[in-house]
Design a protein around this motif. Structure first.
Motif, PDB file in Angstrom:
ATOM      1  N   ILE A  67       0.847  -1.192   0.000  1.00 38.20           N
ATOM      2  CA  ILE A  67       0.000   0.000   0.000  1.00 38.20           C
ATOM      3  C   ILE A  67       0.880   1.238   0.000  1.00 38.20           C
ATOM      4  CG2 ILE A  67      -1.694   1.306   1.347  1.00 38.20           C
ATOM      5  CD1 ILE A  67      -2.730  -1.429   2.396  1.00 38.20           C
ATOM      6  N   ARG A  68       0.578   2.146  -0.904  1.00 38.05           N
ATOM      7  CA  ARG A  68       1.320   3.414  -0.993  1.00 38.05           C
ATOM      8  C   ARG A  68       0.657   4.462  -0.104  1.00 38.05           C
ATOM      9  NH1 ARG A  68       0.635   3.306  -7.420  1.00 38.05           N
ATOM     10  NH2 ARG A  68       1.773   1.369  -7.825  1.00 38.05           N
ATOM     11  N   ASP A  69       1.441   5.459   0.286  1.00 34.67           N
ATOM     12  CA  ASP A  69       0.914   6.529   1.142  1.00 34.67           C
ATOM     13  C   ASP A  69      -0.277   7.247   0.512  1.00 34.67           C
ATOM     14  OD1 ASP A  69       2.778   5.989   3.099  1.00 34.67           O
ATOM     15  OD2 ASP A  69       4.152   7.588   2.494  1.00 34.67           O
ATOM     16  N   ALA A  70      -0.245   7.440  -0.804  1.00 29.54           N
ATOM     17  CA  ALA A  70      -1.291   8.209  -1.482  1.00 29.54           C
ATOM     18  C   ALA A  70      -2.512   7.379  -1.866  1.00 29.54           C
ATOM     19  CB  ALA A  70      -0.708   8.861  -2.736  1.00 29.54           C
ATOM     20  N   ASP A  71      -2.485   6.075  -1.632  1.00 27.69           N
ATOM     21  CA  ASP A  71      -3.600   5.209  -2.014  1.00 27.69           C
ATOM     22  C   ASP A  71      -4.852   5.492  -1.187  1.00 27.69           C
ATOM     23  OD1 ASP A  71      -2.127   3.806  -3.912  1.00 27.69           O
ATOM     24  OD2 ASP A  71      -1.594   2.192  -2.529  1.00 27.69           O
ATOM     25  N   HIS A  72      -5.990   5.270  -1.818  1.00 22.35           N
ATOM     26  CA  HIS A  72      -7.262   5.253  -1.097  1.00 22.35           C
ATOM     27  C   HIS A  72      -7.537   3.789  -0.806  1.00 22.35           C
ATOM     28  CE1 HIS A  72     -11.202   6.685   0.165  1.00 22.35           C
ATOM     29  NE2 HIS A  72     -11.666   5.556  -0.335  1.00 22.35           N
ATOM     30  N   VAL A  73      -7.518   3.411   0.470  1.00 24.22           N
ATOM     31  CA  VAL A  73      -7.594   2.010   0.870  1.00 24.22           C
ATOM     32  C   VAL A  73      -8.998   1.682   1.377  1.00 24.22           C
ATOM     33  CG1 VAL A  73      -6.644   0.238   2.405  1.00 24.22           C
ATOM     34  CG2 VAL A  73      -5.143   1.992   1.433  1.00 24.22           C
ATOM     35  N   VAL A  74      -9.548   0.598   0.818  1.00 24.79           N
ATOM     36  CA  VAL A  74     -10.870   0.118   1.202  1.00 24.79           C
ATOM     37  C   VAL A  74     -10.703  -1.310   1.710  1.00 24.79           C
ATOM     38  CG1 VAL A  74     -13.228  -0.334   0.447  1.00 24.79           C
ATOM     39  CG2 VAL A  74     -11.915   1.535  -0.611  1.00 24.79           C
ATOM     40  N   ARG A  90     -21.721   4.434  -7.343  1.00 22.30           N
ATOM     41  CA  ARG A  90     -21.476   5.825  -6.921  1.00 22.30           C
ATOM     42  C   ARG A  90     -20.128   5.945  -6.212  1.00 22.30           C
ATOM     43  NH1 ARG A  90     -26.933   5.506  -6.059  1.00 22.30           N
ATOM     44  NH2 ARG A  90     -26.719   4.944  -3.864  1.00 22.30           N
ATOM     45  N   ARG A  91     -19.848   4.994  -5.326  1.00 23.24           N
ATOM     46  CA  ARG A  91     -18.559   5.022  -4.627  1.00 23.24           C
ATOM     47  C   ARG A  91     -17.409   4.908  -5.620  1.00 23.24           C
ATOM     48  NH1 ARG A  91     -18.547   1.708   1.042  1.00 23.24           N
ATOM     49  NH2 ARG A  91     -20.230   2.847   2.011  1.00 23.24           N
ATOM     50  N   LEU A  92     -17.525   3.972  -6.560  1.00 20.55           N
ATOM     51  CA  LEU A  92     -16.475   3.800  -7.564  1.00 20.55           C
ATOM     52  C   LEU A  92     -16.266   5.095  -8.343  1.00 20.55           C
ATOM     53  CD1 LEU A  92     -14.460   1.915  -9.011  1.00 20.55           C
ATOM     54  CD2 LEU A  92     -16.335   1.230 -10.520  1.00 20.55           C
ATOM     55  N   GLY A  93     -17.356   5.756  -8.700  1.00 16.81           N
ATOM     56  CA  GLY A  93     -17.241   7.044  -9.391  1.00 16.81           C
ATOM     57  C   GLY A  93     -16.521   8.079  -8.552  1.00 16.81           C
ATOM     58  N   ASN A  94     -16.821   8.132  -7.261  1.00 15.97           N
ATOM     59  CA  ASN A  94     -16.143   9.075  -6.366  1.00 15.97           C
ATOM     60  C   ASN A  94     -14.664   8.727  -6.241  1.00 15.97           C
ATOM     61  OD1 ASN A  94     -18.493  10.522  -5.878  1.00 15.97           O
ATOM     62  ND2 ASN A  94     -19.011   9.347  -4.052  1.00 15.97           N
ATOM     63  N   TRP A  95     -14.361   7.439  -6.131  1.00 15.28           N
ATOM     64  CA  TRP A  95     -12.966   7.024  -6.034  1.00 15.28           C
ATOM     65  C   TRP A  95     -12.208   7.429  -7.296  1.00 15.28           C
ATOM     66  CZ3 TRP A  95     -14.505   1.342  -4.581  1.00 15.28           C
ATOM     67  CH2 TRP A  95     -14.980   1.311  -3.266  1.00 15.28           C
ATOM     68  N   GLU A  96     -12.828   7.237  -8.448  1.00 16.31           N
ATOM     69  CA  GLU A  96     -12.173   7.591  -9.705  1.00 16.31           C
ATOM     70  C   GLU A  96     -11.898   9.089  -9.777  1.00 16.31           C
ATOM     71  OE1 GLU A  96     -14.977   5.977 -12.523  1.00 16.31           O
ATOM     72  OE2 GLU A  96     -13.788   4.153 -12.773  1.00 16.31           O
ATOM     73  N   MET A  97     -12.861   9.896  -9.293  1.00 16.10           N
ATOM     74  CA  MET A  97     -12.690  11.349  -9.351  1.00 16.10           C
ATOM     75  C   MET A  97     -11.581  11.836  -8.426  1.00 16.10           C
ATOM     76  SD  MET A  97     -16.609  12.708  -9.957  1.00 16.10           S
ATOM     77  CE  MET A  97     -16.512  13.701  -8.532  1.00 16.10           C
ATOM     78  N   SER A  98     -11.227  11.053  -7.417  1.00 19.68           N
ATOM     79  CA  SER A  98     -10.171  11.469  -6.497  1.00 19.68           C
ATOM     80  C   SER A  98      -8.804  11.446  -7.169  1.00 19.68           C
ATOM     81  CB  SER A  98     -10.144  10.565  -5.261  1.00 19.68           C
ATOM     82  OG  SER A  98      -9.525   9.320  -5.568  1.00 19.68           O
ATOM     83  N   GLY A  99      -8.674  10.674  -8.235  1.00 23.65           N
ATOM     84  CA  GLY A  99      -7.396  10.563  -8.922  1.00 23.65           C
ATOM     85  C   GLY A  99      -6.414   9.635  -8.232  1.00 23.65           C
ATOM     86  N   LYS A 100      -6.797   9.065  -7.121  1.00 27.10           N
ATOM     87  CA  LYS A 100      -5.905   8.170  -6.386  1.00 27.10           C
ATOM     88  C   LYS A 100      -6.086   6.733  -6.858  1.00 27.10           C
ATOM     89  CE  LYS A 100      -5.926  10.752  -2.045  1.00 27.10           C
ATOM     90  NZ  LYS A 100      -6.150  10.633  -0.597  1.00 27.10           N
ATOM     91  N   ARG A 101      -5.058   5.935  -6.640  1.00 27.90           N
ATOM     92  CA  ARG A 101      -5.207   4.505  -6.853  1.00 27.90           C
ATOM     93  C   ARG A 101      -6.063   3.977  -5.706  1.00 27.90           C
ATOM     94  NH1 ARG A 101      -0.908  -0.478  -6.355  1.00 27.90           N
ATOM     95  NH2 ARG A 101      -0.801   0.313  -4.217  1.00 27.90           N
ATOM     96  N   VAL A 102      -7.054   3.179  -6.051  1.00 30.53           N
ATOM     97  CA  VAL A 102      -7.930   2.572  -5.057  1.00 30.53           C
ATOM     98  C   VAL A 102      -7.426   1.167  -4.796  1.00 30.53           C
ATOM     99  CG1 VAL A 102     -10.271   1.821  -4.531  1.00 30.53           C
ATOM    100  CG2 VAL A 102      -9.893   3.941  -5.803  1.00 30.53           C
ATOM    101  N   VAL A 103      -7.166   0.857  -3.542  1.00 31.09           N
ATOM    102  CA  VAL A 103      -6.711  -0.469  -3.152  1.00 31.09           C
ATOM    103  C   VAL A 103      -7.806  -1.110  -2.308  1.00 31.09           C
ATOM    104  CG1 VAL A 103      -4.945  -1.799  -1.935  1.00 31.09           C
ATOM    105  CG2 VAL A 103      -4.301   0.269  -3.188  1.00 31.09           C
ATOM    106  N   LEU A 104      -8.387  -2.166  -2.859  1.00 29.88           N
ATOM    107  CA  LEU A 104      -9.420  -2.931  -2.149  1.00 29.88           C
ATOM    108  C   LEU A 104      -8.731  -4.137  -1.544  1.00 29.88           C
ATOM    109  CD1 LEU A 104     -11.548  -2.363  -5.173  1.00 29.88           C
ATOM    110  CD2 LEU A 104     -12.555  -1.954  -2.950  1.00 29.88           C
ATOM    111  N   VAL A 105      -8.796  -4.285  -0.236  1.00 30.94           N
ATOM    112  CA  VAL A 105      -8.020  -5.297   0.475  1.00 30.94           C
ATOM    113  C   VAL A 105      -8.919  -6.436   0.958  1.00 30.94           C
ATOM    114  CG1 VAL A 105      -6.370  -5.728   2.328  1.00 30.94           C
ATOM    115  CG2 VAL A 105      -6.468  -3.464   1.261  1.00 30.94           C
ATOM    116  N   ILE A 106      -8.555  -7.651   0.544  1.00 32.05           N
ATOM    117  CA  ILE A 106      -9.230  -8.865   0.993  1.00 32.05           C
ATOM    118  C   ILE A 106      -8.255  -9.608   1.893  1.00 32.05           C
ATOM    119  CG2 ILE A 106     -10.285 -11.054   0.331  1.00 32.05           C
ATOM    120  CD1 ILE A 106     -10.835  -9.815  -2.437  1.00 32.05           C
ATOM    121  N   GLY A 107      -8.639  -9.828   3.125  1.00 31.41           N
ATOM    122  CA  GLY A 107      -7.772 -10.513   4.078  1.00 31.41           C
ATOM    123  C   GLY A 107      -7.743 -12.008   3.872  1.00 31.41           C
TER     124      GLY A 107
END
Length: 158
Positions: A67-74, A90-107
């Protein structure tokens, strides 16, 4: 779309690999989606809360390295908000607009460490039920595809 599905463990079942490959192929036209695996740790032979925490912490340290410091982590968790498909879109659209890489974490099979949960910008649940982490990866990719289609104004199967 710039999404990383970060997960513990490899897909061992052929059907799960095939399902993930299919949805990754479909998602390709909407942007960059990658799956990154970190090795899972064996569960303790005689599990205890302390031994389980050690396993989760070790897996958590590996997840945090990806995970990078600038990532949006879910973090995908059982105890979290459960959106419907349009809500996830809607959430995906908001994440895309942030310009950050979205990291979805499955344990892994024991869940996510406190370190990972603390780092998460938000938590997401698909059900109160517990799913095997291999199946969850297929479900997550399918739901990302469905959300991308909704956001593109395309029809999706209900």
């Amino acid at each position: 779309m710039n999404v990383c599905v970060l997960c513990v463990g490899k897909l061992k079942e052929k059907w799960a690999r095939a399902g993930c490959e299919e949805y990754l192929k479909r998602l390709g036209r909407f942007g960059h989606v990658e799956v990154r695996e970190i090795p899972d740790c064996p569960e303790p032979a005689k599990p205890s809360e302390a031994l389980n925490r050690q396993v989760m912490d070790k897996e958590g340290r590996e997840l945090m390295r990806a995970i990078r410091d600038a990532d949006h982590v879910v973090a995908l968790c059982v105890r979290a908000d459960q959106p419907d498909s349009p809500g996830l879109a809607r959430r995906l659209g908001n994440w895309e607009m942030s310009g950050k890489r979205v990291v979805l974490v499955i344990g892994g099979s024991l869940g996510l460490s406190e370190e990972v949960l603390s780092r998460a910008d938000e938590r997401l649940s698909f059900s109160n039920l517990t799913f095997p982490h291999q199946l969850m990866r297929v479900v997550l990719l399918e739901q990302l595809y469905r959300a991308a289609k909704i956001n593109a104004g395309e029809r999706y199967h209900k």
